[in-house]
Design a protein around this motif. Structure first.
Motif, PDB file in Angstrom:
ATOM      1  N   LEU A 159       0.831  -1.206   0.000  1.00 25.44           N
ATOM      2  CA  LEU A 159       0.000   0.000   0.000  1.00 25.44           C
ATOM      3  C   LEU A 159       0.865   1.255   0.000  1.00 25.44           C
ATOM      4  O   LEU A 159       2.045   1.223   0.360  1.00 25.44           O
ATOM      5  N   THR A 160       0.247   2.388  -0.378  1.00 21.00           N
ATOM      6  CA  THR A 160       0.923   3.682  -0.235  1.00 21.00           C
ATOM      7  C   THR A 160       0.512   4.293   1.099  1.00 21.00           C
ATOM      8  O   THR A 160      -0.505   3.908   1.683  1.00 21.00           O
ATOM      9  N   LYS A 161       1.281   5.254   1.552  1.00 18.78           N
ATOM     10  CA  LYS A 161       0.948   5.922   2.820  1.00 18.78           C
ATOM     11  C   LYS A 161      -0.462   6.536   2.794  1.00 18.78           C
ATOM     12  O   LYS A 161      -1.228   6.339   3.742  1.00 18.78           O
ATOM     13  N   PRO A 162      -0.834   7.258   1.728  1.00 16.03           N
ATOM     14  CA  PRO A 162      -2.200   7.807   1.706  1.00 16.03           C
ATOM     15  C   PRO A 162      -3.272   6.710   1.820  1.00 16.03           C
ATOM     16  O   PRO A 162      -4.304   6.907   2.471  1.00 16.03           O
ATOM     17  N   GLU A 163      -3.027   5.552   1.202  1.00 16.91           N
ATOM     18  CA  GLU A 163      -3.999   4.443   1.304  1.00 16.91           C
ATOM     19  C   GLU A 163      -4.094   3.930   2.734  1.00 16.91           C
ATOM     20  O   GLU A 163      -5.182   3.607   3.219  1.00 16.91           O
ATOM     21  N   VAL A 164      -2.961   3.864   3.404  1.00 15.41           N
ATOM     22  CA  VAL A 164      -2.941   3.408   4.802  1.00 15.41           C
ATOM     23  C   VAL A 164      -3.726   4.383   5.674  1.00 15.41           C
ATOM     24  O   VAL A 164      -4.553   3.977   6.503  1.00 15.41           O
ATOM     25  N   LYS A 197      -8.730   5.945   8.600  1.00 16.77           N
ATOM     26  CA  LYS A 197      -9.845   6.896   8.723  1.00 16.77           C
ATOM     27  C   LYS A 197     -11.187   6.161   8.624  1.00 16.77           C
ATOM     28  O   LYS A 197     -12.103   6.383   9.428  1.00 16.77           O
ATOM     29  N   GLU A 198     -11.275   5.265   7.642  1.00 18.59           N
ATOM     30  CA  GLU A 198     -12.521   4.497   7.463  1.00 18.59           C
ATOM     31  C   GLU A 198     -12.859   3.679   8.704  1.00 18.59           C
ATOM     32  O   GLU A 198     -14.018   3.488   9.043  1.00 18.59           O
ATOM     33  N   GLN A 199     -11.819   3.176   9.370  1.00 13.35           N
ATOM     34  CA  GLN A 199     -12.028   2.340  10.555  1.00 13.35           C
ATOM     35  C   GLN A 199     -12.084   3.165  11.833  1.00 13.35           C
ATOM     36  O   GLN A 199     -12.158   2.612  12.928  1.00 13.35           O
ATOM     37  N   ASP A 200     -12.002   4.500  11.663  1.00 13.73           N
ATOM     38  CA  ASP A 200     -12.096   5.411  12.801  1.00 13.73           C
ATOM     39  C   ASP A 200     -11.020   5.117  13.859  1.00 13.73           C
ATOM     40  O   ASP A 200     -11.298   5.086  15.057  1.00 13.73           O
ATOM     41  N   LEU A 201      -9.797   4.882  13.381  1.00 13.23           N
ATOM     42  CA  LEU A 201      -8.689   4.634  14.314  1.00 13.23           C
ATOM     43  C   LEU A 201      -8.077   5.970  14.731  1.00 13.23           C
ATOM     44  O   LEU A 201      -7.861   6.852  13.896  1.00 13.23           O
ATOM     45  N   ILE A 202      -7.789   6.088  16.002  1.00 16.18           N
ATOM     46  CA  ILE A 202      -7.312   7.355  16.569  1.00 16.18           C
ATOM     47  C   ILE A 202      -6.015   7.842  15.915  1.00 16.18           C
ATOM     48  O   ILE A 202      -5.700   9.028  15.914  1.00 16.18           O
TER      49      ILE A 202
END
Length: 395
Positions: free
Chosen positions: A174-179, A184-189
């Motif tokens: 993956l790329t950093k933006p994808e990570v 963000k989608e998983q609402d991780l802090i």
């Protein structure tokens, strides 16, 4: 279900690593490594490990995975910090991040993980692994990360087949933006958390402050070497052998104070490294001064004006035999064998074409083009295509 222990660091990369593994059906456990707790050398308003371990805990709770902290500060001090001080004292420039991976994450930490019944450890490194068959045996390949901007394979250049066999790199494709998007989608802090800077695990450390704990300041002189010095124009002799030629091009110049002009003072040659520009505090030169050599015995820093100063460049470097490491043992060179590779002498340096020459005493890396700031104590890593096949400590 295979059990994977993730080194949860409190950053976005390891958070997404844990999430992806859980999605793939692994039994995931998060483990935070506490490797340093001397807050006197971090930048005052940060307490990085405390904040990071809290973030790691919040991520683990969000993902519904068990979490614990292990204190590896004793091993970290012995294997990384003491080594660093020792190298700087000798006038060399260590790479603690490479050492940290070899000695802590993929050794001490890996052993703890295996003792907890793990089949694998996983980290948030931007690199990839695959496994091929060579003469009927599995061989693990360490490959560059898909995100050319973030590829971290260099930091893993000292890993062994044994270590790779137990390791997963779930975000390497993956790329950093994808990570960040997944986080963000998983609402991780940790989704928007900035990447950590500074020493592996210690946080944002002021390196001179860190070194001054152990290496006492000691005033010495800064000498500027003019670029028209005769030894930069020396003629190339006829060589009896390829090895003689390589030895000639890998030799460093031995500078002396009388070859240049004293232009300033410093507080300790062991705080400086070849190629360094900042921290010299010498003005009045047409172009900025760069460190071209340090002499810790005489406590002298040698400098030259401008990025193109000939004292910064060498074509060839040497790695002592006991410092040569092959990730791909099956590709190890025999004496007098050569290999065309691409190599880098520091993280983020674009790959440079070179030839490896194996001799009795070690390995020469002969670059097609002269390289700037080849520095003793740093790691050279060599690649075939996008596969990192070996590395060594520059002598």
């Amino acid at each position: 279900m295979k059990r994977v222990i993730v080194g949860l660091s409190g950053g976005v990369d390891s958070s997404v690593t844990a999430y992806l593994l859980k999605e793939q059906g692994y039994e995931v456990i998060g483990l935070f490594m506490k490797n340093w707790h001397d807050d006197s050398v971090t930048i005052s308003d940060e307490c990085p490990w405390l904040e990071d371990s809290n973030d790691a805990l919040i991520v683990a709770e969000k993902l519904g995975i068990p979490f614990q902290t292990v204190d590896l500060s004793k091993e970290y001090k012995e294997r990384i910090v003491d080594y660093m001080f020792n190298e700087y004292e000798r006038g060399r420039t260590p790479n603690p991040d490479v050492l940290c991976n070899r000695e802590i994450k993929f050794d001490v930490f890996l052993k703890i993980a295996l003792s907890l019944g793990a089949d694998y450890v996983a980290t948030g490194h931007y690199c990839q692994k695959d496994t091929i068959q060579v003469e009927g045996k599995p061989v693990h390949r360490l490959l560059a990360g898909a995100d050319g901007n973030k590829d971290q394979s260099y930091f893993l250049c000292q890993l062994s087949q044994e270590q790779l066999s137990k390791t997963l790199f779930p975000i390497g494709h993956l790329t950093k933006p994808e990570v960040r998007e997944i986080a963000k989608e998983q609402d991780l802090i940790t989704a928007g958390k900035k990447d950590s800077q500074g020493l592996c695990f210690i946080g944002k450390v002021k390196l001179p402050d860190f070194l001054q704990q152990q290496l006492q300041p000691k005033e010495g002189v800064i000498v500027e070497i003019p670029e028209d010095q005769s030894f930069y124009q020396k003629s190339i002799p006829d060589f009896d052998s390829k090895e003689d030629e390589l030895a000639f091009f890998s030799n460093k110049i031995d500078y002396s104070v009388d070859q240049g002009n004293v232009v300033g003072k410093h507080q300790g040659a062991h705080y400086f490294t070849i190629g360094q520009r900042k921290g010299l505090a010498v003005g009045g030169t047409a172009e900025p001064l760069f460190v071209i050599d340090t002499d810790v015995n005489e406590n002298v820093i040698y400098t030259g004006q401008g990025k193109a100063h000939p004292g910064l460049y060498r074509r060839t470097l040497f790695v002592n035999q006991d410092e040569v490491h092959w990730v791909r043992e099956d590709m190890r060179l025999n004496i007098d064998e050569t290999m065309r590779v691409e190599a880098r002498i520091r993280y983020r340096q674009p790959l440079q074409t070179a030839t490896l020459y194996q001799v009795d005493s070690g390995l020469y890396v002969d670059f097609d083009e002269p390289q700037s700031a080849i520095t003793a104590g740093q790691f050279v890593a060599w690649y075939v295509g996008d596969e990192l096949v070996g590395s060594g400590v520059i002598g």
